[in-house]
Design a protein around this motif. Sequence first.
Motif, PDB file in Angstrom:
ATOM      1  N   VAL A   6       8.473   6.664 -11.288  1.00 13.74           N
ATOM      2  CA  VAL A   6       7.706   5.815 -10.858  1.00 13.74           C
ATOM      3  C   VAL A   6       7.745   5.405  -9.302  1.00 13.74           C
ATOM      4  O   VAL A   6       6.881   5.473  -8.615  1.00 13.74           O
ATOM      5  N   TYR A   7       9.114   5.380  -8.984  1.00 10.85           N
ATOM      6  CA  TYR A   7       9.518   4.848  -7.620  1.00 10.85           C
ATOM      7  C   TYR A   7       8.830   6.005  -6.642  1.00 10.85           C
ATOM      8  O   TYR A   7       8.173   5.973  -5.544  1.00 10.85           O
ATOM      9  N   ASP A   8       9.026   7.352  -7.034  1.00 13.18           N
ATOM     10  CA  ASP A   8       8.493   8.610  -6.167  1.00 13.18           C
ATOM     11  C   ASP A   8       7.288   8.544  -6.049  1.00 13.18           C
ATOM     12  O   ASP A   8       6.631   9.128  -5.173  1.00 13.18           O
ATOM     13  N   LEU A   9       6.534   8.354  -7.037  1.00 11.08           N
ATOM     14  CA  LEU A   9       4.908   8.284  -7.168  1.00 11.08           C
ATOM     15  C   LEU A   9       4.556   7.226  -6.125  1.00 11.08           C
ATOM     16  O   LEU A   9       3.380   7.587  -5.330  1.00 11.08           O
ATOM     17  N   LEU A  10       5.063   6.030  -6.279  1.00 12.83           N
ATOM     18  CA  LEU A  10       4.661   4.948  -5.306  1.00 12.83           C
ATOM     19  C   LEU A  10       4.840   5.210  -3.746  1.00 12.83           C
ATOM     20  O   LEU A  10       3.941   5.270  -3.169  1.00 12.83           O
ATOM     21  N   ASP A  11       5.993   5.638  -3.755  1.00  5.44           N
ATOM     22  CA  ASP A  11       6.303   6.217  -2.319  1.00  5.44           C
ATOM     23  C   ASP A  11       5.563   7.399  -1.677  1.00  5.44           C
ATOM     24  O   ASP A  11       5.105   7.054  -0.435  1.00  5.44           O
ATOM     25  N   HIS A  12       5.336   8.195  -2.469  1.00  7.88           N
ATOM     26  CA  HIS A  12       4.229   9.130  -1.833  1.00  7.88           C
ATOM     27  C   HIS A  12       2.928   8.757  -1.774  1.00  7.88           C
ATOM     28  O   HIS A  12       2.504   8.865  -0.648  1.00  7.88           O
ATOM     29  N   SER A  13       2.567   7.847  -2.547  1.00  4.88           N
ATOM     30  CA  SER A  13       1.153   7.197  -2.489  1.00  4.88           C
ATOM     31  C   SER A  13       0.998   6.249  -1.164  1.00  4.88           C
ATOM     32  O   SER A  13       0.230   6.192  -0.586  1.00  4.88           O
ATOM     33  N   MET A  14       2.032   5.627  -0.970  1.00  6.47           N
ATOM     34  CA  MET A  14       2.353   4.733   0.398  1.00  6.47           C
ATOM     35  C   MET A  14       2.295   5.358   1.330  1.00  6.47           C
ATOM     36  O   MET A  14       1.711   5.157   2.578  1.00  6.47           O
ATOM     37  N   SER A  15       3.047   6.576   1.450  1.00  2.00           N
ATOM     38  CA  SER A  15       2.977   7.606   2.530  1.00  2.00           C
ATOM     39  C   SER A  15       1.692   8.062   3.012  1.00  2.00           C
ATOM     40  O   SER A  15       1.420   8.091   4.084  1.00  2.00           O
ATOM     41  N   ILE A  16       0.656   8.202   1.952  1.00  2.00           N
ATOM     42  CA  ILE A  16      -0.678   8.871   2.208  1.00  2.00           C
ATOM     43  C   ILE A  16      -1.409   7.867   2.663  1.00  2.00           C
ATOM     44  O   ILE A  16      -2.231   7.679   3.864  1.00  2.00           O
ATOM     45  N   TYR A  17      -1.678   6.517   1.998  1.00  2.00           N
ATOM     46  CA  TYR A  17      -2.423   5.668   2.450  1.00  2.00           C
ATOM     47  C   TYR A  17      -2.241   4.761   3.419  1.00  2.00           C
ATOM     48  O   TYR A  17      -2.828   4.179   3.878  1.00  2.00           O
ATOM     49  N   LEU A  18      -0.731   4.380   3.512  1.00  2.00           N
ATOM     50  CA  LEU A  18      -0.296   3.325   4.560  1.00  2.00           C
ATOM     51  C   LEU A  18       0.079   4.118   6.074  1.00  2.00           C
ATOM     52  O   LEU A  18       0.445   3.454   6.689  1.00  2.00           O
ATOM     53  N   ASP A  19       0.080   5.518   5.721  1.00  2.00           N
ATOM     54  CA  ASP A  19       0.302   6.475   7.073  1.00  2.00           C
ATOM     55  C   ASP A  19       1.728   6.088   7.529  1.00  2.00           C
ATOM     56  O   ASP A  19       1.929   5.830   8.634  1.00  2.00           O
TER      57      ASP A  19
END
Length: 203
Positions: free
Chosen positions: A105-118
Amino acid sequence: KDNLLIQQQKELKTIDPSQMDRIHLKVVNYILNRLYYKLYPKDSDTSDGAIFSKCVELAWVEPSHFIDSAQKLNLEDILPTCIRLIKQIQKEKSPYIKKELMENVYDLLDHSMSIYLDKYEHTLDEQLPFVIYMVIKAQPEKLSTDLRFTSMFFKEQQHKIAVFQSVSEYIKKINRDSFVGYNVSPDEYDLYCERARKGEIVN
């Protein structure tokens, strides 16, 4: 018999270390599955009911109610998967698999944040609200007990488990004044929660 043992030892030496780790983990998980009902806390954690009830009451909550950066992050891409993973935590018997699900869960969120929040590095303050929202939507029934059970098997504090422990404590403390800064008055909070308890608002 001795020759057989020697032969088995030789065969084990030819196994790749990573493969050996996987075999070891499977054996450990098998043993823990067999011992689950003796090891899992039998005393009901009162926090379980408090967290579950609060999650049900907060079925109306949207990311924008308490996450400033939610407009930039498309949670719909990962939310269904994260909810499924959080619900799966209770179903698994091995603490290692429970921990792995939290990490996923944490890794999915971290990856998504890296993409969308740059951004490639995120603080706990940035990540925590998103995990809180995901847990609320998942409505886990025994989160506190699962966290207590899982942490028993790791000597050192595990970051991902600690995040979920912080989330569970935060959810219990949410009240009618928690969303005032996000255009939800105390009276509106009470109304929405009452409707959610009656099943008029569901996830």
